[in-house]
Design a protein around this motif. Sequence first.
Motif, PDB file in Angstrom:
ATOM      1  N   SER A 102       1.056  -0.970  -0.273  1.00 57.68           N
ATOM      2  CA  SER A 102       0.447  -0.249   0.224  1.00 57.68           C
ATOM      3  C   SER A 102       1.341   1.367  -0.359  1.00 57.68           C
ATOM      4  N   ARG A 106       0.871   4.428  -2.335  1.00 56.69           N
ATOM      5  CA  ARG A 106      -0.087   6.088  -2.370  1.00 56.69           C
ATOM      6  C   ARG A 106       1.176   6.854  -2.350  1.00 56.69           C
ATOM      7  N   LEU A 192      -5.426  -3.261  -3.447  1.00 54.86           N
ATOM      8  CA  LEU A 192      -6.598  -2.911  -3.387  1.00 54.86           C
ATOM      9  C   LEU A 192      -6.388  -1.145  -2.799  1.00 54.86           C
ATOM     10  N   THR A 193      -5.517  -1.046  -1.878  1.00 59.94           N
ATOM     11  CA  THR A 193      -6.000   0.369  -1.871  1.00 59.94           C
ATOM     12  C   THR A 193      -4.465   1.432  -1.295  1.00 59.94           C
ATOM     13  N   GLY A 194      -4.773   2.053  -0.994  1.00 57.87           N
ATOM     14  CA  GLY A 194      -3.469   2.486  -0.218  1.00 57.87           C
ATOM     15  C   GLY A 194      -3.642   3.366   0.509  1.00 57.87           C
ATOM     16  N   LYS A 195      -4.815   3.395   0.490  1.00 55.62           N
ATOM     17  CA  LYS A 195      -4.189   3.833   2.570  1.00 55.62           C
ATOM     18  C   LYS A 195      -4.441   2.237   3.435  1.00 55.62           C
ATOM     19  N   PHE A 198      -6.510   1.305   5.742  1.00 56.95           N
ATOM     20  CA  PHE A 198      -8.108   0.419   5.438  1.00 56.95           C
ATOM     21  C   PHE A 198      -7.348  -0.980   5.452  1.00 56.95           C
ATOM     22  N   ALA A 199      -6.351  -1.266   4.558  1.00 60.65           N
ATOM     23  CA  ALA A 199      -5.757  -2.280   3.870  1.00 60.65           C
ATOM     24  C   ALA A 199      -6.210  -2.866   5.496  1.00 60.65           C
TER      25      ALA A 199
END
Length: 287
Positions: A102, A106, A192-195, A198-199
Motif C-alpha cells: 500500500s 500511495r 486494493l488500496t493505498g491507505k 483501510f488495508a
Amino acid sequence: MSEASVIHDIGYQRYEGPRLGRGAVFNSLYVHGLRAAYGFGRSAKAKIFPWLVFGIVSLVAVILAAVRAQTGLLPLNYIQFADAMSWLIIFFVAIVAPELVSRDMRAGVLPLYFSRPLRAADYVGAKVAAMVTAVWALLAVPQFIMFLGAAFTAKNGMSDVWKELGDLLPAWGYSLLWALLFTSIGLLIASLTGKRAFAAGGIVAVFLMTTPVVGVLSILRSTDAQELAGLASPMTLVSGVGQWLVPDANTGLFIGRFGPVYLIEAITLIAGCLLLLLARYRKVASL
C-alpha cells in the motif's frame, strides 16, 4: 552586443559498469521488503509492533521450553504452538502487508519501478517472498527455541534429539503453509488500496467474518457438515491440512475423511490469491 554560447562541463559521465538486470532488482526488492517487515531502516515507531509481536511469540516459546524442562510435560507441540499464535499472526500480517504494497501505491512509485527492467511478476514475487519469509520466521524461530530447550534436556541423548528434530521439521513445513496462505490473502487485500488503515482493517475483517461461520457449521447435526466446517475460515483450513498430514498434531479439528479436500482448497486459495495479485499489478504496469 554579441552573444556567445558557452558549454559548461559539470562532470556528468556515462555509466560503464555492469548492468545487473532483473535478478538484482528482484533481490533488492526482496531484501528491502524483509527489512521493512521488521522496521529496519525506518523510525523506532515502525519497529515497535513487529518486534512486540515477535517478542511475545518468542516469550511464549521460552516459557513452554522451561515448563517442559522442569516438569517433562509438553503443554503444546510445535504445530499446536503455531495454531495458538494464529491471531498474533493475523495482526502481524495486517500491519506488514500494507507496509509492503500500500505504501508504494500511495507514494506513486510503481510507474518508476515498472519503467525499469522489472516485470509485474518480479515485483509480486519479491513482495510475496519477503512477507512469507517474515511470517515464517515469526513462527519458526520460536519453534526452534522450543527445540533447543527439548534438545538440551533430552534424557536419552541423541535418540531423543533426532526424534525431536523429526517433530520440528514437519512443523516448519506447517508454518510455511501458514505464511503462504496468510501472505497471499493479506497482500491481495492490501493491494486494493493505498491507505494502510483501510488495508489493515480489511485484512482483519476477512478473518473475523469467516471465523463465526466455522462455529455455526460445527454445531449442525450432520457429521459431514461438522467435518467440513473448517473449510470456511483460513485459520481452520490450515489446521485441517496439518491434522491430515500430521495425524499426531492434535489440532483439535475433526476432518474425518476430508483431509484431501482441505489440502486442495488451501492450494487453490493460495494460487487464486497470487494470480489475482499478479493480475492487479500487470494492470498497473500497463498504465
